[in-house]
Design an enzyme around this catalytic site. Sequence first.
Site, PDB file in Angstrom:
ATOM      1  N   SER A  18       2.971  -3.339  -1.602  1.00  0.00           N
ATOM      2  CA  SER A  18       3.836  -2.348  -0.985  1.00  0.00           C
ATOM      3  C   SER A  18       3.347  -0.983  -1.457  1.00  0.00           C
ATOM      4  O   SER A  18       3.245  -0.729  -2.662  1.00  0.00           O
ATOM      5  CB  SER A  18       5.282  -2.593  -1.412  1.00  0.00           C
ATOM      6  OG  SER A  18       6.126  -1.684  -0.759  1.00  0.00           O
ATOM      7  N   GLU A  19       3.031  -0.088  -0.519  1.00  0.00           N
ATOM      8  CA  GLU A  19       2.230   1.083  -0.875  1.00  0.00           C
ATOM      9  C   GLU A  19       2.948   2.120  -1.733  1.00  0.00           C
ATOM     10  O   GLU A  19       2.308   3.017  -2.280  1.00  0.00           O
ATOM     11  CB  GLU A  19       1.616   1.730   0.374  1.00  0.00           C
ATOM     12  CG  GLU A  19       2.599   2.277   1.372  1.00  0.00           C
ATOM     13  CD  GLU A  19       2.893   1.291   2.501  1.00  0.00           C
ATOM     14  OE1 GLU A  19       2.811   0.066   2.258  1.00  0.00           O
ATOM     15  OE2 GLU A  19       3.235   1.747   3.603  1.00  0.00           O
ATOM     16  N   ASN A  20       4.260   2.001  -1.891  1.00  0.00           N
ATOM     17  CA  ASN A  20       4.906   2.914  -2.846  1.00  0.00           C
ATOM     18  C   ASN A  20       4.495   2.613  -4.283  1.00  0.00           C
ATOM     19  O   ASN A  20       4.567   3.502  -5.137  1.00  0.00           O
ATOM     20  CB  ASN A  20       6.436   2.911  -2.675  1.00  0.00           C
ATOM     21  CG  ASN A  20       7.053   1.529  -2.657  1.00  0.00           C
ATOM     22  OD1 ASN A  20       6.489   0.597  -2.086  1.00  0.00           O
ATOM     23  ND2 ASN A  20       8.200   1.387  -3.286  1.00  0.00           N
TER      24      ASN A  20
END
Lengths: 219, 219, 233, 233
Positions: free
Chosen positions: B46-48
Amino acid sequence: MALTRDQVAQRVAQELQDGYYVNLGIGIPTLVANYVPEGKEVMFQSENGLLGMGPFPTEDEVDPDMINAGKQTVTAVTGASIFSSADSFAMIRGGHIDLTVLGAFEIDVEGNIASWMIPKKLIKGMGGAMDLVAGAANIIVTLTHADKHGKSKLLQKCTLPLTGVGCISTVVTDLAYIEIKDGKFHLKERAPGVSVEEIIEKTAGELVIEGDIPEMKLG
Amino acid sequence: MALTRDQVAQRVAQELQDGYYVNLGIGIPTLVANYVPEGKEVMFQSENGLLGMGPFPTEDEVDPDMINAGKQTVTAVTGASIFSSADSFAMIRGGHIDLTVLGAFEIDVEGNIASWMIPKKLIKGMGGAMDLVAGAANIIVTLTHADKHGKSKLLQKCTLPLTGVGCISTVVTDLAYIEIKDGKFHLKERAPGVSVEEIIEKTAGELVIEGDIPEMKLG
Amino acid sequence: MAGFNKIVDTFEEAMAGLEDNMTIIAGGFGVCGVQAGLIEQIKKMGVKGLTIASNNCGLETYGLGILLENQQIKKMIASYVGENALFAKQMLEGSLEVELTPQGTLAEKMRAGGAGIPAFYTATGYGTAVAEGKETKEFDGRMYVLEEALKGDFALVRAWKADTMGNLVYHNTQRNFNPMAATAGKITVVEVDEIVEPGELNPADIHTPGIYVNRVIKTQHDKPIEFRTTREA
Amino acid sequence: MAGFNKIVDTFEEAMAGLEDNMTIIAGGFGVCGVQAGLIEQIKKMGVKGLTIASNNCGLETYGLGILLENQQIKKMIASYVGENALFAKQMLEGSLEVELTPQGTLAEKMRAGGAGIPAFYTATGYGTAVAEGKETKEFDGRMYVLEEALKGDFALVRAWKADTMGNLVYHNTQRNFNPMAATAGKITVVEVDEIVEPGELNPADIHTPGIYVNRVIKTQHDKPIEFRTTREA
């Protein structure tokens, strides 16, 4: 009398302020850690990746994985942090170190510094020196004012390959405390017992002398 | 019959390989996580700043500080790691994600993708989409083959503002599995019961059809 | 190897695929955080013509220095190489090419290689020999040098603990260049003190996520000390 | 404040020195890792003309969104601003300037600002509206865009635990943009759940070293959730 190595370190240490994060190069700069003024707290950064370098370990504390930038075994103080060399040089390059102290072969009136390479001698590499001089806003260079043949190391123009350009503004030698601005050396203090004339004689670059030059106050 | 959203996800999931690190965009791509083939392990990024995203939490597990890139509460699987968004996009930009699945408004024969902005509609921003399409070596785009008026989304040239250029090589629509190379769409599979003619009709960009086109095999 | 299990049992497996003329990115600072076992395996394999990027080149008897004996290194990218007489000899003879790179620039070049940043500007080295032949540009009244990323066919990493999925933590200043090296290799091989089960490392305290790691092997080497400095207890 | 003690007791002290037309770099992703108390203080201070770089602009009632009501924000640098009707209104009216920046580029621009990297190349956005007016360059057959660093007069950071010397750890994905923001402010202010004594945080697991932190204040805010998604137990 010219200052001893320890006295040079002592004079540099007077520039430390409470709460400073400081990087000390090898040689005389390392000695500065021994003269932190009473009542002032400073933290030492080691560029391999340690903020909060402490004293050498006792025999029992020795850890091959806890070394400083000089590859000596060290300890970490309470409140220290450990990080990668990329993070360490991000800290340095980003100008977050309050004071950097390092040695040099030559300094000139433009604030250029030569400290890593003597042609025809063996080239070992610049290590972190180029990063440190490029990154720090506040650098003090320590060196002997002249070599043993009396040849000045404070020049109009550096002769050796440079470590950085226009990045040095303060120099502490065995004879004097000097600031660099507007393309000139400015004599601010002299070592106790050293005459202004001797400093003039041993400074090859243009030297400005304004008013009476006080003697350094040492411990 | 056109594929359902879940069937599109199912077809995409067949591309997952054991040991893949995968980033799923919002919408249909998210559903891919429900169809990981038996006996294959994959990890979701998840890119966060989370590698090893797990299912939604139970009520007791809900943590406001544990969210995915869609800002939903999630959990972390065993072996997960958590890091900054800079580290997360270093991972993405550096090409370390094995497969990225994301949606789009339009795709064209040059592998260009438009997915973030419809002029005259409200501009919300591209989030991480431009980074994902620039960084991934292996991207699958999911979208409906045509809009509800029958207008193709697989074009000779994208008409909407681009998210990235020349970065898409695989498209799964509700009608077909298509590869992009040499400036053309190549029909590889059709949805069960969908004719090649219907796909031709709904594909505006140049479409290559070589030999018999098999039906997709779904669960 | 199934799923995310990155553990290999032999040094042969760990370095399988390394060939002549490949590029290696290696972590380590002095003799700290050095992949002693992996490097011995490279010596054993006898591959030649290697380009190696690492802050230092080890000692004659430890670390990358042992690859000098049979002239396995063609080119060394390093910030400081002063510890090694054989190195000096090969450099002077011209059989070993050396690209001296400032320490911080070297660390950032490795990070950039792993992070998909092909090049970045830095003030480090501007106006010095390091900047020769490189693009420069002014930002906000100051001059900077364009430095390009480094990537390797292999990356060598030394860590403290790995879980079987390749998540890593480093011990104290063993970390140094290892985390950046880990990101910059097509194949990243890690030599560790200890292998643990997934879940034993706290997710927020993992220094290198397993996504960067291809192979993990347990070390058989003690850790040397270059300068043992102590104080009275 | 003596030595390395970074703790302040009031939000007034925490944001002292913030003036009209300053630039702020703020961490946070959605409503996660947001400096709710510091932002309320900025609202109270009423400073105007702010340029703010942050991935999002909060909700109308939480985070940076509350600064819209009195038009305190002149320019927003963000990757996604879809959550906020007042934001849309001010943008359409032209009273709020918006510079949309890809999420990864934004994170890297903040890191670069803190790391003394004035600019870097990235493939992200090449050939799109984001690259308009920017330098491009080819490396290894691919085109890249030159992106410049971001720095702020203030940086706002949300963390989990701080020791009194300003060393920080973040809780789970609260981390997001906060570590980079921390490095990019002339004055970095941190809002934390918990303050601990030096030595309580493991040196190797500190996410942000205290050198980046000027002021730390204990928060008084609960943490909201934007999309509460759950499964059956």
